[in-house]
Scaffold this motif. Structure first.
Motif, PDB file in Angstrom:
ATOM      1  N   LYS A 115      -4.667  18.730   0.285  1.00  0.00           N
ATOM      2  CA  LYS A 115      -4.162  20.120   0.319  1.00  0.00           C
ATOM      3  C   LYS A 115      -2.651  20.171   0.407  1.00  0.00           C
ATOM      4  O   LYS A 115      -1.997  20.972  -0.233  1.00  0.00           O
ATOM      5  CB  LYS A 115      -4.765  20.857   1.525  1.00  0.00           C
ATOM      6  CG  LYS A 115      -6.277  21.016   1.478  1.00  0.00           C
ATOM      7  CD  LYS A 115      -6.768  21.626   2.782  1.00  0.00           C
ATOM      8  CE  LYS A 115      -8.282  21.543   2.890  1.00  0.00           C
ATOM      9  NZ  LYS A 115      -8.749  21.911   4.243  1.00  0.00           N
ATOM     10  N   ARG A 116      -2.097  19.308   1.289  1.00  0.00           N
ATOM     11  CA  ARG A 116      -0.647  19.346   1.475  1.00  0.00           C
ATOM     12  C   ARG A 116      -0.105  17.930   1.477  1.00  0.00           C
ATOM     13  O   ARG A 116       0.016  17.300   0.439  1.00  0.00           O
ATOM     14  CB  ARG A 116      -0.304  20.099   2.765  1.00  0.00           C
ATOM     15  CG  ARG A 116       1.150  20.581   2.792  1.00  0.00           C
ATOM     16  CD  ARG A 116       1.500  21.334   4.049  1.00  0.00           C
ATOM     17  NE  ARG A 116       1.735  20.423   5.170  1.00  0.00           N
ATOM     18  CZ  ARG A 116       2.253  20.812   6.318  1.00  0.00           C
ATOM     19  NH1 ARG A 116       2.563  22.094   6.496  1.00  0.00           N
ATOM     20  NH2 ARG A 116       2.456  19.945   7.294  1.00  0.00           N
ATOM     21  N   ASP A 117       0.128  17.383   2.640  1.00  0.00           N
ATOM     22  CA  ASP A 117       0.750  16.061   2.724  1.00  0.00           C
ATOM     23  C   ASP A 117      -0.271  14.984   3.081  1.00  0.00           C
ATOM     24  O   ASP A 117      -1.206  15.219   3.842  1.00  0.00           O
ATOM     25  CB  ASP A 117       1.861  16.068   3.785  1.00  0.00           C
ATOM     26  CG  ASP A 117       3.037  16.940   3.352  1.00  0.00           C
ATOM     27  OD1 ASP A 117       3.183  17.157   2.137  1.00  0.00           O
ATOM     28  OD2 ASP A 117       3.792  17.403   4.232  1.00  0.00           O
ATOM     29  N   LEU A 118      -0.032  13.796   2.550  1.00  0.00           N
ATOM     30  CA  LEU A 118      -0.906  12.663   2.814  1.00  0.00           C
ATOM     31  C   LEU A 118      -0.103  11.617   3.591  1.00  0.00           C
ATOM     32  O   LEU A 118       0.972  11.202   3.159  1.00  0.00           O
ATOM     33  CB  LEU A 118      -1.399  12.096   1.482  1.00  0.00           C
ATOM     34  CG  LEU A 118      -2.727  11.325   1.479  1.00  0.00           C
ATOM     35  CD1 LEU A 118      -3.299  11.282   0.079  1.00  0.00           C
ATOM     36  CD2 LEU A 118      -2.564   9.926   2.008  1.00  0.00           C
ATOM     37  N   TYR A 119      -0.614  11.226   4.747  1.00  0.00           N
ATOM     38  CA  TYR A 119       0.049  10.237   5.596  1.00  0.00           C
ATOM     39  C   TYR A 119      -0.836   9.003   5.734  1.00  0.00           C
ATOM     40  O   TYR A 119      -2.053   9.072   5.543  1.00  0.00           O
ATOM     41  CB  TYR A 119       0.330  10.822   6.986  1.00  0.00           C
ATOM     42  CG  TYR A 119       1.318  11.961   6.975  1.00  0.00           C
ATOM     43  CD1 TYR A 119       2.676  11.726   7.162  1.00  0.00           C
ATOM     44  CD2 TYR A 119       0.898  13.277   6.766  1.00  0.00           C
ATOM     45  CE1 TYR A 119       3.597  12.769   7.149  1.00  0.00           C
ATOM     46  CE2 TYR A 119       1.803  14.330   6.746  1.00  0.00           C
ATOM     47  CZ  TYR A 119       3.152  14.070   6.935  1.00  0.00           C
ATOM     48  OH  TYR A 119       4.051  15.108   6.911  1.00  0.00           O
ATOM     49  N   LEU A 120      -0.203   7.892   6.115  1.00  0.00           N
ATOM     50  CA  LEU A 120      -0.955   6.646   6.257  1.00  0.00           C
ATOM     51  C   LEU A 120      -0.495   5.923   7.526  1.00  0.00           C
ATOM     52  O   LEU A 120       0.699   5.812   7.792  1.00  0.00           O
ATOM     53  CB  LEU A 120      -0.715   5.769   5.025  1.00  0.00           C
ATOM     54  CG  LEU A 120      -1.392   4.400   4.943  1.00  0.00           C
ATOM     55  CD1 LEU A 120      -1.648   4.033   3.476  1.00  0.00           C
ATOM     56  CD2 LEU A 120      -0.559   3.291   5.592  1.00  0.00           C
ATOM     57  N   VAL A 121      -1.455   5.458   8.312  1.00  0.00           N
ATOM     58  CA  VAL A 121      -1.139   4.546   9.414  1.00  0.00           C
ATOM     59  C   VAL A 121      -2.119   3.379   9.344  1.00  0.00           C
ATOM     60  O   VAL A 121      -3.209   3.501   8.779  1.00  0.00           O
ATOM     61  CB  VAL A 121      -1.219   5.222  10.812  1.00  0.00           C
ATOM     62  CG1 VAL A 121      -0.209   6.339  10.937  1.00  0.00           C
ATOM     63  CG2 VAL A 121      -2.622   5.718  11.127  1.00  0.00           C
ATOM     64  N   GLY A 122      -1.733   2.249   9.918  1.00  0.00           N
ATOM     65  CA  GLY A 122      -2.635   1.094   9.881  1.00  0.00           C
ATOM     66  C   GLY A 122      -2.229   0.047  10.886  1.00  0.00           C
ATOM     67  O   GLY A 122      -1.081   0.032  11.355  1.00  0.00           O
ATOM     68  N   PHE A 123      -3.167  -0.826  11.226  1.00  0.00           N
ATOM     69  CA  PHE A 123      -2.895  -1.883  12.191  1.00  0.00           C
ATOM     70  C   PHE A 123      -3.900  -2.997  11.999  1.00  0.00           C
ATOM     71  O   PHE A 123      -5.065  -2.765  11.718  1.00  0.00           O
ATOM     72  CB  PHE A 123      -2.954  -1.346  13.633  1.00  0.00           C
ATOM     73  CG  PHE A 123      -3.945  -0.235  13.809  1.00  0.00           C
ATOM     74  CD1 PHE A 123      -5.264  -0.503  14.146  1.00  0.00           C
ATOM     75  CD2 PHE A 123      -3.571   1.080  13.588  1.00  0.00           C
ATOM     76  CE1 PHE A 123      -6.184   0.521  14.264  1.00  0.00           C
ATOM     77  CE2 PHE A 123      -4.494   2.108  13.698  1.00  0.00           C
ATOM     78  CZ  PHE A 123      -5.801   1.829  14.042  1.00  0.00           C
TER      79      PHE A 123
END
Length: 504
Positions: free
Chosen positions: A48-56
């Motif tokens: 819909k708007r923004d796509l973020y990514l986190v990972g570990f």
């Protein structure tokens, strides 16, 4: 090719199957331009708007590189916490495809030296926490997960070193990874569903590489995006089991006394979708295909091998004894029946999840008598530390199997040399077995007698948990399995290969 070369090839095939990029590309696609959708194993999530990514985790760098390639300009920002030195290690190994591009929108934080949470890993966890806390209902958060040492966020007033000392003590007393993770998530802000809870109301999609037996979502990496099925009571029971209840730091007592007594309700996580994209069984299945291509009659024992390393060594040794009797023409008879009874008794005591050993032994009996045999297995053993040596569970397992094979050979008339050759391999798919540069080790029935010729006392090394020092000194380190960091992690792989010795 030698048996050792075959075993090494099977291990590399297993690891190759769970490499981050191919796994991620099989599971994730981005569709459409006007109203783009993220497709994850057939399920659609509108961007819909923004796509973020986190990972570990150990495999997250390669996963992030593949994800950024798929997501393109839709990705606004990302933060990943990865093992110390992994970028340089992958660069040296020529694995450029696992590295992020110079203009990447993903920030990389390296930490967890020797696979232990440290201040750098904590810094990365705090950065991830700050990112997810600011998301809105129109945002989409992609979470890449492959292990928990890189998401340390103890609940205040617990200090990182206090939490780590506690989990290290538990591990040294033989606690299983499932037990360690229950304690970790009870004392963590981000584990036990904490990360997903902080990301609300954003849509959360987690892509998970499983490094835990049975692939339980709330235990892998201590379940940062899964509703916890455990309560503070479970944590207290584990601490009591290992006699730690009365020696807890004040900060831990404070947190445990104020934690909710019941696990969170699953409906609190309706904004989350968790998907497992890689596992130990996936790796074993591919190794089995290759072994069959090499001409081996191949069976998978289990992808859930767990228990104390000495007991698992006995299990493998008894299986090898049975195979040797078969190659000696004694596959049926009193001695083989006795070994089968021993195996069934041992399996009952070990309680390996989902293992039907009686069925496995029937399948083994049905194999052609002349064909070489390969038995594959995976999982994660535990080592009760009694010494101060250097090693890892895979090297210790291989050394214990070598010792037990020697003892069994000394008592058996059927083991006349020249009938068959055998190799046993145990390796960690992440390429790092304990705080060493080896992934694991190889052994065979002749290991102990050859070690004695070099003046090496196997039992002394084992009593000091010093398997790495043994294998480093023995035959110039030839029996060590050294792969370097692989960029992935689905626990450990074991292989037994046996074939008739060629008559000259």
């Amino acid at each position: 090719m030698s048996l050792r070369e075959h075993a090494l090839s099977l291990f590399r095939t297993a690891v190759g199957t769970v490499q981050p990029a191919p796994m991620l590309k099989r599971a994730v696609k981005l569709q459409g331009d006007g109203c783009p959708q993220l497709l994850v194993k057939g399920r659609a999530f509108p961007v819909k708007r923004d796509l973020y990514l986190v990972g570990f985790g150990k495999a997250v760098l390669g996963m992030a590189a593949a994800a950024e390639e798929i997501l393109g300009d839709h990705l606004v920002r990302g933060i990943i916490n990865v093992p110390l030195g992994i970028q340089e290690s992958l660069r040296r190994a020529g694995l450029q495809e696992m590295l992020l591009k110079p203009d990447s929108k993903i920030q990389v934080i390296e930490g967890a030296k020797n696979n232990l949470p440290d201040p750098e890993a904590l810094k990365g966890a705090v950065a991830i926490q700050e990112l997810v806390e600011g998301l809105t209902a129109d945002d989409l958060l992609l979470v890449l997960i492959s292990g928990s040492a890189l998401l340390p966020a103890p609940i205040p007033p617990i200090l990182l070193e206090e939490k780590e000392k506690l989990t290290k003590t538990l591990a040294s007393r033989g606690a299983a990874i499932q037990e360690l993770n229950i304690v970790r998530k009870t004392l963590s802000l981000l584990k036990g569903g904490g990360l997903a809870w902080l990301a609300y109301p954003a849509q959360v999609v987690s892509l998970i590489l499983s490094d835990v037996i049975g692939d339980p979502l709330d235990i892998i990496a201590s379940g940062p995006t899964a509703a916890s099925s455990h309560s503070v009571q479970d944590c207290l029971q584990i601490l009591a089991k290992y006699n730690l209840l009365h020696s807890l730091p004040k900060s831990v007592e404070t947190v445990l006394s104020s934690s909710p007594s019941k696990p969170s309700a699953p409906e609190d996580y309706s904004h989350v979708c968790n998907v497992i994209i890689g596992s130990n069984m996936l790796a074993l299945d591919e190794a089995k295909r290759q072994a069959e291509g090499l001409g081996y009659a191949t069976l998978i024992l289990s992808a859930a091998i767990c228990g104390e390393v000495g007991c698992i060594a006995t299990l493998y040794c008894q299986l090898i004894r049975l195979l040797r009797l078969r190659f000696a023409g004694l596959g049926e008879g009193a001695l083989s029946d006795e070994v089968r009874r021993n195996l069934l008794q041992l399996a009952a005591e070990l309680e390996i999840p989902g293992l039907n050993l009686a069925e496995f032994l029937r399948a083994l009996r049905g194999l052609g008598p002349e064909r070489p045999v390969c038995i594959l297995a995976g999982g994660e053993t535990t080592v009760q530390l009694q010494g101060t040596g250097k090693g890892g569970r895979n090297q210790e397992l291989a050394l214990r199997v070598g010792l037990e094979l020697h003892r069994a050979q000394a008592t058996e008339v059927s083991s006349s040399p020249g009938r068959c050759e055998i190799i046993f391999l145990s390796g960690g798919t992440d390429g790092q077995d304990g705080p060493t540069e080896a992934a694991g080790a190889f052994c065979g029935p002749e290991l102990l007698s050859e070690a004695l010729q070099e003046g090496l006392d196997v039992e002394a090394f084992l009593s000091n948990n010093d398997s790495y020092s043994f294998f480093s000194q023995f035959q110039g380190g030839h029996h060590l399995l050294v792969t370097g960091l692989t960029g992935t992690n689905v626990m450990d792989i074991q292989a037994i290969l046996i074939r008739a010795t060629e008559r000259s």
